[in-house]
Write an enzyme that holds these catalytic residues in place. Sequence first.
Site, PDB file in Angstrom:
ATOM      1  N   ARG A 130       0.841  -1.205   0.000  1.00 40.83           N
ATOM      2  CA  ARG A 130       0.000   0.000   0.000  1.00 40.83           C
ATOM      3  C   ARG A 130       0.866   1.241   0.000  1.00 40.83           C
ATOM      4  O   ARG A 130       1.904   1.293   0.672  1.00 40.83           O
ATOM      5  CB  ARG A 130      -0.873   0.036   1.254  1.00 40.83           C
ATOM      6  N   SER A 194       7.168  -5.224   7.397  1.00 43.76           N
ATOM      7  CA  SER A 194       6.764  -6.149   8.469  1.00 43.76           C
ATOM      8  C   SER A 194       7.497  -7.479   8.428  1.00 43.76           C
ATOM      9  O   SER A 194       6.888  -8.550   8.258  1.00 43.76           O
ATOM     10  CB  SER A 194       5.260  -6.349   8.414  1.00 43.76           C
ATOM     11  N   ASP A 247       5.120  -3.413  11.531  1.00 42.04           N
ATOM     12  CA  ASP A 247       3.670  -3.150  11.614  1.00 42.04           C
ATOM     13  C   ASP A 247       3.152  -3.115  13.062  1.00 42.04           C
ATOM     14  O   ASP A 247       2.208  -2.388  13.376  1.00 42.04           O
ATOM     15  CB  ASP A 247       2.859  -4.152  10.778  1.00 42.04           C
TER      16      ASP A 247
HETATM   17  C1  BGC Z   1       7.158 -10.845  10.908  1.00 37.26           C
HETATM   18  C2  BGC Z   1       6.962  -9.653  11.820  1.00 37.26           C
HETATM   19  C3  BGC Z   1       5.595  -9.061  11.595  1.00 37.26           C
HETATM   20  C4  BGC Z   1       4.525 -10.123  11.724  1.00 37.26           C
HETATM   21  C5  BGC Z   1       3.132  -9.585  11.476  1.00 37.26           C
HETATM   22  C6  BGC Z   1       6.017 -11.819  11.042  1.00 37.26           C
HETATM   23  O1  BGC Z   1       6.144 -12.848  10.108  1.00 37.26           O
HETATM   24  O2  BGC Z   1       8.364 -11.495  11.207  1.00 37.26           O
HETATM   25  O3  BGC Z   1       7.945  -8.680  11.593  1.00 37.26           O
HETATM   26  O4  BGC Z   1       5.384  -8.047  12.544  1.00 37.26           O
HETATM   27  O5  BGC Z   1       4.774 -11.149  10.797  1.00 37.26           O
HETATM   28  O6  BGC Z   1       2.983  -9.037  10.223  1.00 37.26           O
END
Ligand code: BGC
Length: 521
Positions: A130, A194, A247
């Site tokens: 996004r 994320s 995130d």
């Molecule tokens: C990632 C995290 C992320 C989470 C939620 C995980 O697979 O390692 O960094 O915050 O997913 O999106």
Amino acid sequence: MPFNFAQIFQDDLITSMVRKTAYGLATTCVLGAAAYAGYCVAAPEKHQLRHYRHPELNDQIEKVLDSLKITDDQLEQIMHLLEEEMNAGLSPLTHHQAIVKMFPTYVRNIPNGTEIGQVLALDLGGTNFRVLLIDLRGNSRIELTSKIFLIPQSVMIGDGKRLFRHLAECLHEFMQKERILNTGVCYPIGFTFSFPCQQEGLASARLTAWTKGFDCSGVVNEDVVKLLQDAIDEKRINAKCVALINDTVGTLMACAYKDPSTAIGLILGTGTNACYIENLDKVGTWKGDYNEPKQVIINMEWGAFGDNGRLNLIRTKYDEEVDLSSMNPGKQIFEKMISGMYMGEIVRLIILDLLQQELLFLGHRDTYGDYKTPLYNRGGFYTKFVSTVEIDEGIQFSNTRRVLEDIGIRNPTYDDCAIVRHICRQVSKRAAKLAAAGLAVLINRIGKSNITVGVDGSLYRYHPRFKHNMERCMETLINKSIQFKLTLSDDGSGKGAAMVACLADDSLCKKSVVHNETTRD
Ligand code: BGC
């Protein structure tokens, strides 16, 4: 030879009811029986499987599902183990080998709603990317426009440079549409990325591993902000990445913007993870200054909990199978027991196991052998189906029927539906309990009398019972003196990144506001 559920159901209930009615006998008894039947099917799980079905079959099904149950003692043990792993992640002596990495994020200030600025936010964490243009207007007012772009599978597992070029192209298209390209203003970007990153500053973060089905080459151990900025500069886009956040951090920030007691950010979506505000004196790995505020948000990366075998006490053969067939075997064990990327698959494997043991779909021998149907294929039972099935409350099972037909089971019986719903409930309840145990560790550790948890993610948003199941479990695990609240965070991945970018580069934000106001006039 096992008994046929459908047959039992018909013989015991429907046929006898019809017969009794036909003979005009004991109408009130029949009504009573029907009401009781309705109660039993709609009532909590323990009634459902006990009253209707042949006890031997019930026991066999329960035995299969018993492996998913987590006792209170086990939950406490898990909490204890998680806290140990957290301390290992925070200590400079053990951080290197630690499984739960507890990365300091360099985000130390929490927004208070007075921030003003026009900022771009990029949000990458799954198959969608996004781009947002966000106007922070002070007085907790935010306006935004955004566009979603798809990340093709080939890009998700292709060359890293191609991924970042793709992101820059999407940004270019968006800025052109919003008429903010080549305006002479350099727009600050907050990048929500994320995936696990070791941060060396707010705008410097090395990817430690890909998760959630991504596997682009040449990115692990590299500075993700630099890779993004190189791609942006290559396209001569007037924007600068000033902050990278996870995130969970965006979620915490967006929630804190409205509720100052927010101290934790949680994601329950395709993946799972949590972050929280920690005192600097507990962060042995901290390399920044010790100025006020003496706190920093820690990105726990709790999805990796269990990668060293410490969750083996509760792992089932289904978890092992899900892990082995994933893109990152042996990694993200906690995440694989909780998050949306894997939940549907766990349910599918249990259904297949019951089917192979001749405990389910007994009236469908003719159709269930079709190996081309989704039921027989990895990923064929979507996690959104778990939510759809669990929305069914009574004996109609209209959602469950639709889902079963979608995966290739035509005309499922009441029993089939009830058993599948029971499986979904057990799998999602286990996930909710595990997430609750993780949160309980954080809430007890923070120890303030009033704590809000900002939560986001499709699993939490759309599952009909997840929040309720978590809260019920948390009540038993959290110190009685602490009041806690789970609040759905409103678009944290977008707004939170904008807030951090704004806090990071106040002067850039102000400039973009001034410019924007003058061009609008
Ligand atoms: C990632 C995290 C992320 C989470 C939620 C995980 O697979 O390692 O960094 O915050 O997913 O999106």
